[in-house]
Each structure stands twice: as C-alpha cells, then as structure tokens.
Design a protein around this motif. Structure first.
Motif, PDB file in Angstrom:
ATOM      1  N   ALA A  99       0.872  -1.170   0.000  1.00 54.12           N
ATOM      2  CA  ALA A  99       0.000   0.000   0.000  1.00 54.12           C
ATOM      3  C   ALA A  99       0.911   1.223   0.000  1.00 54.12           C
ATOM      4  O   ALA A  99       1.803   1.333   0.841  1.00 54.12           O
ATOM      5  CB  ALA A  99      -0.910   0.001   1.223  1.00 54.12           C
ATOM      6  N   VAL A 133      -3.120   4.710  -1.753  1.00 58.28           N
ATOM      7  CA  VAL A 133      -4.062   5.293  -0.803  1.00 58.28           C
ATOM      8  C   VAL A 133      -3.705   6.765  -0.614  1.00 58.28           C
ATOM      9  O   VAL A 133      -2.708   7.093   0.024  1.00 58.28           O
ATOM     10  CB  VAL A 133      -4.011   4.567   0.560  1.00 58.28           C
ATOM     11  CG1 VAL A 133      -5.005   5.192   1.528  1.00 58.28           C
ATOM     12  CG2 VAL A 133      -4.288   3.083   0.386  1.00 58.28           C
ATOM     13  N   PHE A 155      -5.016  10.357   0.876  1.00 58.88           N
ATOM     14  CA  PHE A 155      -6.044  10.937   1.741  1.00 58.88           C
ATOM     15  C   PHE A 155      -5.851  12.445   1.766  1.00 58.88           C
ATOM     16  O   PHE A 155      -4.732  12.940   1.618  1.00 58.88           O
ATOM     17  CB  PHE A 155      -5.957  10.340   3.158  1.00 58.88           C
ATOM     18  CG  PHE A 155      -4.634  10.564   3.821  1.00 58.88           C
ATOM     19  CD1 PHE A 155      -4.405  11.697   4.594  1.00 58.88           C
ATOM     20  CD2 PHE A 155      -3.603   9.655   3.656  1.00 58.88           C
ATOM     21  CE1 PHE A 155      -3.178  11.913   5.193  1.00 58.88           C
ATOM     22  CE2 PHE A 155      -2.361   9.867   4.254  1.00 58.88           C
ATOM     23  CZ  PHE A 155      -2.160  10.998   5.023  1.00 58.88           C
ATOM     24  N   PRO A 156      -6.961  13.207   1.965  1.00 64.87           N
ATOM     25  CA  PRO A 156      -6.837  14.663   1.937  1.00 64.87           C
ATOM     26  C   PRO A 156      -6.222  15.182   3.227  1.00 64.87           C
ATOM     27  O   PRO A 156      -6.420  14.590   4.292  1.00 64.87           O
ATOM     28  CB  PRO A 156      -8.291  15.127   1.809  1.00 64.87           C
ATOM     29  CG  PRO A 156      -9.095  14.026   2.425  1.00 64.87           C
ATOM     30  CD  PRO A 156      -8.338  12.752   2.204  1.00 64.87           C
ATOM     31  N   LEU A 199      -5.681  22.173  12.889  1.00 68.09           N
ATOM     32  CA  LEU A 199      -6.303  20.919  12.448  1.00 68.09           C
ATOM     33  C   LEU A 199      -5.303  19.774  12.330  1.00 68.09           C
ATOM     34  O   LEU A 199      -5.674  18.647  12.025  1.00 68.09           O
ATOM     35  CB  LEU A 199      -6.986  21.128  11.085  1.00 68.09           C
ATOM     36  CG  LEU A 199      -8.101  22.177  11.050  1.00 68.09           C
ATOM     37  CD1 LEU A 199      -8.559  22.425   9.620  1.00 68.09           C
ATOM     38  CD2 LEU A 199      -9.282  21.736  11.917  1.00 68.09           C
ATOM     39  N   GLN A 222      -5.832  16.565  14.899  1.00 65.35           N
ATOM     40  CA  GLN A 222      -6.979  15.692  14.650  1.00 65.35           C
ATOM     41  C   GLN A 222      -6.790  14.900  13.358  1.00 65.35           C
ATOM     42  O   GLN A 222      -7.175  13.734  13.279  1.00 65.35           O
ATOM     43  CB  GLN A 222      -8.295  16.469  14.668  1.00 65.35           C
ATOM     44  CG  GLN A 222      -8.434  17.549  13.643  1.00 65.35           C
ATOM     45  CD  GLN A 222      -9.508  18.525  14.064  1.00 65.35           C
ATOM     46  OE1 GLN A 222      -9.425  19.156  15.123  1.00 65.35           O
ATOM     47  NE2 GLN A 222     -10.546  18.635  13.254  1.00 65.35           N
ATOM     48  N   GLN A 223      -6.154  15.537  12.359  1.00 68.88           N
ATOM     49  CA  GLN A 223      -5.878  14.794  11.122  1.00 68.88           C
ATOM     50  C   GLN A 223      -4.858  13.682  11.380  1.00 68.88           C
ATOM     51  O   GLN A 223      -4.920  12.610  10.787  1.00 68.88           O
ATOM     52  CB  GLN A 223      -5.371  15.744  10.041  1.00 68.88           C
ATOM     53  CG  GLN A 223      -6.445  16.726   9.574  1.00 68.88           C
ATOM     54  CD  GLN A 223      -5.923  17.681   8.508  1.00 68.88           C
ATOM     55  OE1 GLN A 223      -6.085  17.455   7.328  1.00 68.88           O
ATOM     56  NE2 GLN A 223      -5.269  18.750   8.951  1.00 68.88           N
ATOM     57  N   ALA A 251      -6.711  10.802  12.544  1.00 72.73           N
ATOM     58  CA  ALA A 251      -7.430  10.138  11.444  1.00 72.73           C
ATOM     59  C   ALA A 251      -6.527   9.100  10.772  1.00 72.73           C
ATOM     60  O   ALA A 251      -6.949   7.974  10.522  1.00 72.73           O
ATOM     61  CB  ALA A 251      -7.923  11.174  10.428  1.00 72.73           C
ATOM     62  N   ILE A 252      -5.284   9.478  10.520  1.00 74.99           N
ATOM     63  CA  ILE A 252      -4.356   8.538   9.867  1.00 74.99           C
ATOM     64  C   ILE A 252      -4.082   7.357  10.789  1.00 74.99           C
ATOM     65  O   ILE A 252      -3.935   6.222  10.361  1.00 74.99           O
ATOM     66  CB  ILE A 252      -3.015   9.230   9.530  1.00 74.99           C
ATOM     67  CG1 ILE A 252      -3.247  10.522   8.788  1.00 74.99           C
ATOM     68  CG2 ILE A 252      -2.123   8.296   8.720  1.00 74.99           C
ATOM     69  CD1 ILE A 252      -4.231  10.420   7.683  1.00 74.99           C
ATOM     70  N   TRP A 258      -6.102   5.965  12.611  1.00 74.05           N
ATOM     71  CA  TRP A 258      -7.258   5.055  12.584  1.00 74.05           C
ATOM     72  C   TRP A 258      -7.377   4.285  11.269  1.00 74.05           C
ATOM     73  O   TRP A 258      -8.263   3.449  11.113  1.00 74.05           O
ATOM     74  CB  TRP A 258      -8.547   5.851  12.818  1.00 74.05           C
ATOM     75  CG  TRP A 258      -8.731   6.293  14.235  1.00 74.05           C
ATOM     76  CD1 TRP A 258      -8.441   5.577  15.356  1.00 74.05           C
ATOM     77  CD2 TRP A 258      -9.254   7.550  14.683  1.00 74.05           C
ATOM     78  NE1 TRP A 258      -8.752   6.319  16.484  1.00 74.05           N
ATOM     79  CE2 TRP A 258      -9.254   7.529  16.094  1.00 74.05           C
ATOM     80  CE3 TRP A 258      -9.727   8.697  14.037  1.00 74.05           C
ATOM     81  CZ2 TRP A 258      -9.699   8.598  16.868  1.00 74.05           C
ATOM     82  CZ3 TRP A 258     -10.183   9.750  14.802  1.00 74.05           C
ATOM     83  CH2 TRP A 258     -10.162   9.700  16.209  1.00 74.05           C
ATOM     84  N   MET A 259      -6.541   4.619  10.303  1.00 75.09           N
ATOM     85  CA  MET A 259      -6.637   3.926   9.014  1.00 75.09           C
ATOM     86  C   MET A 259      -6.175   2.482   9.178  1.00 75.09           C
ATOM     87  O   MET A 259      -5.189   2.216   9.842  1.00 75.09           O
ATOM     88  CB  MET A 259      -5.789   4.660   7.974  1.00 75.09           C
ATOM     89  CG  MET A 259      -6.051   4.180   6.557  1.00 75.09           C
ATOM     90  SD  MET A 259      -5.071   5.085   5.347  1.00 75.09           S
ATOM     91  CE  MET A 259      -5.963   6.631   5.238  1.00 75.09           C
ATOM     92  N   ASP A 260      -6.923   1.563   8.563  1.00 75.35           N
ATOM     93  CA  ASP A 260      -6.612   0.141   8.706  1.00 75.35           C
ATOM     94  C   ASP A 260      -6.113  -0.410   7.367  1.00 75.35           C
ATOM     95  O   ASP A 260      -6.899  -0.613   6.453  1.00 75.35           O
ATOM     96  CB  ASP A 260      -7.869  -0.606   9.154  1.00 75.35           C
ATOM     97  CG  ASP A 260      -7.591  -2.088   9.425  1.00 75.35           C
ATOM     98  OD1 ASP A 260      -6.490  -2.567   9.062  1.00 75.35           O
ATOM     99  OD2 ASP A 260      -8.475  -2.757   9.979  1.00 75.35           O
ATOM    100  N   SER A 272      -4.204  -3.266   7.305  1.00 75.63           N
ATOM    101  CA  SER A 272      -3.621  -4.542   7.707  1.00 75.63           C
ATOM    102  C   SER A 272      -3.601  -5.553   6.563  1.00 75.63           C
ATOM    103  O   SER A 272      -2.872  -6.536   6.617  1.00 75.63           O
ATOM    104  CB  SER A 272      -4.378  -5.104   8.920  1.00 75.63           C
ATOM    105  OG  SER A 272      -5.763  -5.073   8.672  1.00 75.63           O
ATOM    106  N   MET A 273      -4.401  -5.312   5.501  1.00 76.89           N
ATOM    107  CA  MET A 273      -4.398  -6.211   4.341  1.00 76.89           C
ATOM    108  C   MET A 273      -3.073  -6.175   3.582  1.00 76.89           C
ATOM    109  O   MET A 273      -2.765  -7.082   2.820  1.00 76.89           O
ATOM    110  CB  MET A 273      -5.504  -5.806   3.362  1.00 76.89           C
ATOM    111  CG  MET A 273      -6.899  -6.067   3.832  1.00 76.89           C
ATOM    112  SD  MET A 273      -7.245  -7.813   3.891  1.00 76.89           S
ATOM    113  CE  MET A 273      -7.312  -8.166   2.123  1.00 76.89           C
ATOM    114  N   ALA A 274      -2.327  -5.089   3.743  1.00 76.03           N
ATOM    115  CA  ALA A 274      -1.067  -4.949   3.008  1.00 76.03           C
ATOM    116  C   ALA A 274       0.072  -5.627   3.759  1.00 76.03           C
ATOM    117  O   ALA A 274       0.086  -5.648   4.985  1.00 76.03           O
ATOM    118  CB  ALA A 274      -0.750  -3.464   2.805  1.00 76.03           C
TER     119      ALA A 274
END
Lengths: 345, 344
Positions: free
Chosen positions: B4, B38, B40-41, B48, B51-52, B55-56, B58-60, B62-64
C-alpha cells in the motif's frame, strides 16, 4: 466545477462499485467538469474497528472541492457543504441483514453500541446532504424504513452500452455474472433436465469459491447434461461476455432478493433479449414484465422448467419479447448524460 | 508482495509528490507485486494538524504486507511493516519556521504546537522498519530535528530510456514550472550580460499570470526577443525529450530546493551538462563543478559568465554532458535500486 467522488476501498479488491466510480468520473469529465475520486480504505472486520474508521472519515479535511458525490458507508460521512449522496448501500449488517441474523455485530452491549453509532452517523450524513439518490427502489425503501429519509432512485447506467448491440439467436439461454449459491445457477441447470431437448444453456462467469464451481460441475454430470449445458467458469473479458449475451435466445438471472435491476438484466435489455427471473429476485423482478419483456418464474425447478418450455417454444415470440424489453429499458432513460445531470442538480 | 502506497494530497492539484507514488506503483506492479495507492486529503492548518494525525492513526491497512509512506502525515499510519520514503516535514514547523512562509505568529501556542508535533513525528518515525528520504537535505533535517538516521533513496524519473542526446545547439534549456523561486528571471537577466550568442528556452506553466508576464517584460526590457524562447505552457513529454536531445546544456536554479529535482535528472539522462547555483540546495548533491555541470553564484553577472563558458568551451560542455549520465549511476538513481531497497 471541481467534483470529488468519495467512495470506499477494500484494499486489493476491485468490484462493481469501484467500476461505477471510474465511469462516473469519466462521464463527469465528459460533461465538462473536473473530477477525481477519493477512495477511503474500509475494513469491516473486526467489527469493533468500524467506529474508529468512521471517525477517520469524519475527521478528514477537504479543500479545493466544489462538490462531493459520495457512494458508500462510511466514506459518505465525509464533511463537505456540497455533498450529494448516490447511495449504493448502507452498512447492511447494521440494518436489514441484522434483522435477518446475518451480521458481524454481536447481540451484546458492544454490538448494540456500534449499531447505534452507525445509525447516528448515517442519520447525520443524510440530514446534511444536499440531495440523496439511491441505486434502486430497494435501497430507497430501506433508507425510508430504517432512517426515515426520502430519496430518489437513480439507476446506475451500463458503463459500456455500445458493446450490447444484440445480433443473433443461437438457441441458448445465457446466465452470466458471478457464480454462487445466492445467484442460483444450480436451479437453472436442474430445470434444464426437464426442458425441451433443443434448448441449450451457457453459464459463464467467475465462481466465488472452488466449491461453487464444483457444485455446478457435479450437477451437470449427475443429470447427464454435458451436451446441453456449457459451463465457462472464469472471469470473462467484457467482449466475450457481450458476445454471449448478444447471441443468446434469452438471458436468465435469478438472484435471491437483488437490490437493483442488476447489470445482467440491463445488459440483456440493451441487447434486445428477454429476461428470465424469479418472483423473489427483488429489483430484477420489478424490471421484468411477465410474458411481455421476459418471464417471472416461481423460484423452484418446476417453475423454471415450465418457463424454459415457453422460451424454447417460439423463437419469434422470444424475439418480440426481446424488442419489448429494449423498449421498456429505453423508456427508463438510464444513461450517463441524464445521470450526471441529475447528480449535479 | 502486497504494497500500500500512502500519501496525503490536495484534490485537483498535481505535483511531484503524486508522480513519485504513481511511478513507484507502476514499477512495483511491473515487478509482479500487488499495489494499492491510498491518497487521503490533508490541510496544513496548525489547528487541524493533530486531529488529522489521529485520522491517519485510525486507518486500517492490515491487508497490506508493507506500507510505504510519502507526504505528511502519512507516516502516522500504524502498520507492522511501515516503510517511509520521507519527502518532507510539514516545513513551516521545521526548517521554514523562521521564514515568512510560516503564516502564523511565533507565540506560546504555536511554539507548543511545534514542540508537540516534533515529539509526535519522532515517535511515528521510530515505528518505521526503514526510513528512506529523497535527498541528503531531508536526511540531514531528520537527523537535526528528530535525531533519526535515514538512508537517501533518490527518486528516479519514469521511463528513463526515452531521454537521449542528438546533438548540441546554441540553446540552454530550462524546463520547469515558471515560478519566482525557480528564478527564470535570473537566467534572462544573465543573458543580457553574455558576450557570446548563446540562447535560452524556458518552458513551463505557472500557478498565476504574474510571473510569466514579468518574464516577458524582462525579455522586452533587454531586447532579448531573438535569443529567448518563452513557452508558457506544459509541454508534452515527447516535446521535452526533443528539447533535451538537442540543447547545449540545461539550467535548474531553484532557491534552496530539498531534492535535486526531476528537471536535472531528465537533463542528465539526455547527456547534457547542468547549470545551477550555489544556493540551490539539493541540486548540489547531483552537480559537481566542472564535472557534470557548472555551479554559479546566483547573480546575473556570474551566471552570464557560466553561460558564455558553456557556449565558448563547447568541447568541455559536451564532455560534462557525458559525465552527467555517469553521475546518475554513481548516485544509484535507478528504479531497480529503489525496488531492491523497498523489498529488502
């Protein structure tokens, strides 16, 4: 206008929704907009991580975007003042599939809490959207039933209409698309044992699992139908797939409670082929007008065999019904020009 | 392997940061790997940032099997095999803190934010299995601000084989966005001071209209219309290959760039000598004075002398062009090397 399509990504998997996003982007650009697609990773297993991924989407900051067209949960919870939804589906395991007992959200306090949070996030998303379109009446009905929101049905057009021109009737019924128990190709094969000798069946598409493929092979062998049933179980190039449809006598599609018309039925209509489906096939059964644009059978071997007799009886009648099917399809005005125009309203 | 490639982006803005991701994806796929990009903005607003960052977190993915992270704050992703190809910090909180680019006051709040960001960055960096950067400049910054060692992995350009040398005209080419910090104006002013009939070709687009207009005015002021071709547009890749194949040498004079920049690698692949300046930053990792190009002081007078030398001592210029190609091998600038390091 700068339009950002926002949808999910199941990493390393590619499916119908991904394809839809690609064509939506292409057609937005063709209509004179600038368009890009944001694909947000989403893993629904394990279920307790769903909530943090919802938070992730909600926390993202978008700039330099005039309009958002969002397609799926949880990607559609992204914050943007110009957000239009084209709802392909909600997280069904928190709604209708939960009711049906097919869910990864346990019936304990945690599972309940996750369901509540999904519902709340959904409600908030639906409230703040400029407009909500769905891909089918079934999706609209669910949205109304579970969340109480009104929506308009906007059927996804076929992405490559030009290849479904129809051509000849080579005397076979075609069943295309993914092969699995829910699509019930086995019912068709069993019904073939009772169908007229002259009629043939071709089942073509990628099996979901080796078991799904083995089941159909076994069925054909056991009934001694090797001469009349062809199994072509693999991923087909679009051209190959279209050739199968264009040269068929009729197209069969018998899913269990499909949300929408299903691409198979729409593609059959464009190729002027009558569609065989069953009374419990959901959106597909809404599309097919019994004995006018195709046949709606009872979902059992006897019911389907009965229809196959009618299909085999008169090539002229099958051709006329195919023409009616195309007419009905054209009347629905499901094409990319109209779709882009409505999404951008 | 399943890779990824993760990076932040601003919708509808293309740039070098996206190129490196797309090119790596194509190269990994050609080598038989599965790749998911992948993007992401992200916005760089100080209020900010944190908090951003969550957000990263929390990204999952794990498939990679492996994730490779590029632009900030992609490096905050949690993954057991996280690799960084770090191309820059959020620079207003790091090396650009003392510049006018900062855009917010040097007050208590922002100093605290800066300290917290540095601490969080350091922790995220420490989670990585391997840290690569795109230049020595960035590696030095990681060492200086975060106390973290890294390996320079120079980003190659895509499809390097298409660049070639066809000959040597009288023209020095500068193919790059027309922006003030790329200093095309300096090169035009320099031309006014030259003694030889050397000419210039400047090609590129600009974020606004002002700078290209300014450049036109400078050309007019010095009456250089016959000696300067100014193309205010994004030339095609084929045109670029042609321009570089025929030019005498190539110029690249940005102000304190992080990396050597694609324009200088493309010119090197075409076997052309490079003209750069003493304050161009990462470009100086590539250019060695008198070997594969000339390093001038950033003044019109000094640059004029360098331009004259490229023209008058043509034999040396051709030789430096040959060396420019060798220099890329010396620095191991190739996709094969990139793949070897990322799959190690």
């Amino acid at each position: 206008m700068k339009v950002l399509i926002v949808t999910n990504m199941a990493p390393f998997l590619w499916g119908g929704a991904e394809e839809l996003a690609v064509h939506l982007e292409r057609n937005l650009i063709a209509a004179g907009h600038r368009a890009e697609t944001l694909r947000i990773p989403f893993q629904w297993e394990p279920a307790q991580r769903i909530v943090s991924q919802m938070l992730m989407v909600r926390t993202f900051e978008l700039t330099n975007v005039d309009r958002v067209i969002a397609l799926k949960f949880p990607a559609y919870t992204i914050r943007h003042p110009g957000k239009t939804l084209w709802l392909l589906h909600q997280y069904r395991q928190a709604y209708d599939l939960h009711e049906a007992g097919h869910t990864n959200l346990k019936d304990d306090a945690t599972g309940e809490e996750v369901r509540r949070l999904i519902r709340e996030a959904d409600d908030q998303t639906f409230r703040e959207s400029r407009k909500i379109f769905t891909n089918s009446q079934v999706t609209s009905d669910r949205l109304k039933k579970f969340n109480g929101f009104e929506s308009e049905v906007l059927l996804p057009p076929v992405n490559d209409p030009e290849i479904f021109g129809g051509s000849s009737d080579k005397g076979y019924v075609f069943a295309g698309g993914r092969i699995n128990g829910m699509k019930r190709q086995h019912l068709l094969i069993e019904a073939m044992a009772r169908a007229p000798q002259g009629l043939k069946l071709i089942v073509a598409g990628p099996p979901d699992s080796p078991d799904d493929a083995a089941r159909l092979q076994h069925c054909v062998a056991q009934l001694g139908l090797q001469d009349r049933v062809k199994l072509d179980m693999r991923f087909l190039a679009r051209r190959e797939y279209a050739d199968y449809i264009n040269n068929s006598k009729a197209v069969a599609y018998l899913p269990v409670d499909e949300d929408s018309f299903g691409y198979v039925a729409m593609e059959a209509a464009m190729a002027s082929k009558p569609v065989i489906t069953t009374t419990d096939s959901g959106g597909v059964a809404d599309f097919v007008v019994h004995e006018e644009t195709g046949w709606v059978a009872t979902p059992d071997v006897a019911g389907i065999a009965d229809i196959l007799h009618q299909v085999g009886a008169s090539p002229a009648r099958a051709r006329d019904m195919g023409a009616s099917c195309l007419e009905r399809w054209n009347g629905l005005e499901v094409n990319w020009n109209m779709t882009v125009e409505r999404l951008m309203q | 392997m399943r890779f990824a490639l993760v990076s932040s982006f601003v919708p509808f803005i293309n740039g070098g940061a996206r190129n490196i991701v797309d090119w790596l994806a194509a190269t990994l796929r050609a080598a038989g790997h599965e790749v998911e990009i992948v993007l992401f903005p992200e916005v760089d607003d100080p209020d900010l940032l944190f908090q951003q960052m969550m957000a990263i977190r929390w990204m999952d993915l794990s498939m990679a099997d492996r994730v490779v992270c590029f632009r900030p704050q992609a490096h905050f992703i949690r993954h057991p095999h996280k690799i960084l190809w770090f191309i820059h910090h959020i620079r207003i909180f790091y090396d650009m803190w003392e510049t006018s680019y900062r855009g917010f006051p040097d007050d208590h709040k922002h100093r605290e934010l800066r300290a917290a960001l540095t601490e969080a960055d350091t922790l995220a960096l420490q989670e990585a299995k391997a840290i690569f950067t795109n230049s020595q400049v960035v590696s030095d910054r990681l060492q200086r601000f975060n106390g973290i060692a890294s390996e320079v992995l120079y980003p190659p350009v895509f499809d390097a084989g298409r660049f070639h040398c066809r000959g040597h005209s009288d023209q020095v080419a500068y193919i790059c966005r027309l922006e003030h910090h790329k200093r095309q104006h300096l090169l035009i002013e320099a031309l006014a001071h030259t003694q030889t009939p050397v000419t210039l070709r400047l090609c590129g687009t600009s974020a606004g209209d002002r700078y290209p207009k300014e450049l036109q005015q400078i050309v007019a002021r010095y009456r250089l219309q016959d000696r300067v071709v100014l193309e205010n547009r994004w030339i095609t890749e084929e045109e670029k290959v042609d321009v570089l194949a025929d030019c005498l040498a190539a110029a690249y004079l940005p102000v304190d760039e992080d990396s050597y920049g694609y324009p200088s690698v493309e010119a090197s692949l075409a076997g052309k000598a490079l003209l750069t300046t003493t304050d161009s930053g990462g470009v100086l990792e590539l250019v060695k004075e008198g070997v594969n190009g000339l390093i001038s002081n950033p003044t019109p007078q000094a640059l004029a002398k360098a331009l004259d030398r490229l023209y008058a001592q043509r034999h040396d210029t051709v030789k430096m062009g040959v060396q420019a190609k060798h220099r890329l091998n010396e620095l191991n600038i190739s996709w094969q090397h990139v793949i070897d390091r990322l799959t190690a």
